[in-house]
Scaffold this active site. Structure first.
Site, PDB file in Angstrom:
ATOM      1  CG  ASP A  44      99.652  21.587  27.081  1.00 40.13           C
ATOM      2  OD1 ASP A  44      98.833  21.389  27.993  1.00 40.13           O
ATOM      3  OD2 ASP A  44     100.714  20.949  26.977  1.00 40.13           O
ATOM      4  CE  LYS A  94     100.850  19.200  30.234  1.00 39.82           C
ATOM      5  NZ  LYS A  94     101.651  20.044  29.335  1.00 39.82           N
ATOM      6  CE1 TYR A 128     106.268  19.131  28.373  1.00 41.38           C
ATOM      7  CE2 TYR A 128     104.824  20.919  27.703  1.00 41.38           C
ATOM      8  CZ  TYR A 128     105.011  19.593  28.045  1.00 41.38           C
ATOM      9  OH  TYR A 128     103.944  18.737  28.042  1.00 41.38           O
TER      10      TYR A 128
END
Ligand code: A2P
Length: 318
Positions: A43, A77, A48
């Site tokens: 993920d 994402k 990040y």
């Protein structure tokens, strides 16, 4: 390996690797180690700040023949600064470039919150774009376009309430297939979970171990440490398992796949083994069910500064 399944039969492993908070000089090794010990779901997210390093690790794994691309389930994402329709596909293309991939298995809207292009994190209310000016439904049309272009297999959302998922279901051609939410014994979200499952939406639980390593600015005072909860420690001892394994297996037995983050090989192995290392009894599950505190470790208050169009009430619809 325990797996959940998408509507079309594609697999989603019960335990994947989380990469939020993994430092740029550690994440590549963590991803390679994870793949070596058997992880098949990773993920990621541009927010990040480590997708380039993860991309390098994927490339090395493929080159060394450790795994094939088709064996991996890779998620990323859409960051909040790219919700305007013209920014969605370019943001996805950047992620694909950084991860060195031709497609993603899962692409999620990271938050139901819009920011101006280029804003990684808001410094004040002037950095917040109201949803009325940048509706989720117009962003979603571009998420659907990504599927049609073959850039993404499955699309979904993260941090969405029942109300927001419902609105999206009513206004989408391709329905969301995943909702990634914070979930652990202190935050059980029974209504959200049953609503998603009733609508064939897979629920991925983040911060399943309590995210003790999140930045201090995201921590409250005197927060209880989930991994040190006496009930969890007791269950771990009874099952000859670790507290982390109890926490992960509880989510899995609730039909939730987990993405614990670690950069240490021993813990990577331990977390992956959680799916098969123990079985919680009905009584154990009932005990944990009684631990709910509706406590969010990541409550989204950073979107809700004074003067912001976002409030905790309209963010979570609670
Ligand atoms: P580390 O990366 O040093 O292993 P979450 O997934 O809820 O965000 O939690 C991640 C945090 O939990 C990190 O601090 C990580 O530390 C720690 N962690 C991950 N796996 C375990 C484990 N099996 N036992 C104890 N702590 C763990």
């Amino acid at each position: 390996m325990t797996v959940f399944r998408f509507k079309n039969g594609d697999e989603l492993p019960a335990v994947g690797l989380g990469t939020w908070k993994s430092a740029t000089d550690e994440v590549g090794n963590a991803v390679k180690e994870a793949i070596k010990v058997g992880y098949r779901h990773i993920d990621c997210a541009p927010a990040y700040g480590n997708e380039k390093e993860i991309g390098q690790a994927f490339a090395e794994c493929f080159e060394q023949g450790l795994v094939k691309r088709s064996d991996l389930v890779i998620a990323s994402k859409l960051w909040n600064d790219s919700h305007e329709p013209e920014h969605v596909l370019p943001a996805l293309e950047q992620t694909l470039k950084d991860l060195r991939l031709e497609y993603l298995d899962i692409y999620l809207m990271h938050w139901p919150v819009a920011l101006p292009k280029g804003t990684v994190f808001p410094t004040g209310p002037e950095d917040m774009v109201p949803l009325a000016d940048c509706p989720i439904s117009s962003t979603w049309k571009q998420m659907e376009a990504a599927v049609k272009k073959g850039l993404v297999r499955h699309i979904g959302v993260s941090n969405f309430s029942v109300k927001k998922v419902k609105e999206l279901l009513a206004d989408s051609e391709i329905q969301p297939e995943v909702n990634q939410i914070e979930r652990h014994p202190y935050l059980q979200r029974k209504d959200l979970l049953s609503f998603c499952h009733a609508n064939q939406i897979l629920v991925t639980g983040y911060s399943a171990l309590g995210s003790v390593d999140r930045p201090a600015m995201l921590k409250g005072v005197d927060e209880p440490v989930l991994l040190q909860d006496p009930e969890i420690l007791k269950l771990a001892e009874q099952h000859n398992a670790t507290p982390a394994q109890v926490l992960l297996k509880w989510n899995i037995q609730n039909g939730v796949n987990v993405i614990p983050k670690s950069t240490r090989t021993e813990r990577l192995k331990q977390n992956l083994a959680a799916a098969s290392a123990l079985e919680l009894s009905k009584q154990d599950m009932a005990k944990i069910a009684s631990m709910d505190q509706n406590r969010k470790y990541l409550d989204g208050s950073f979107w809700c500064m004074e003067g912001s169009p976002y409030t905790l009430e309209n963010l979570w619809d609670e």
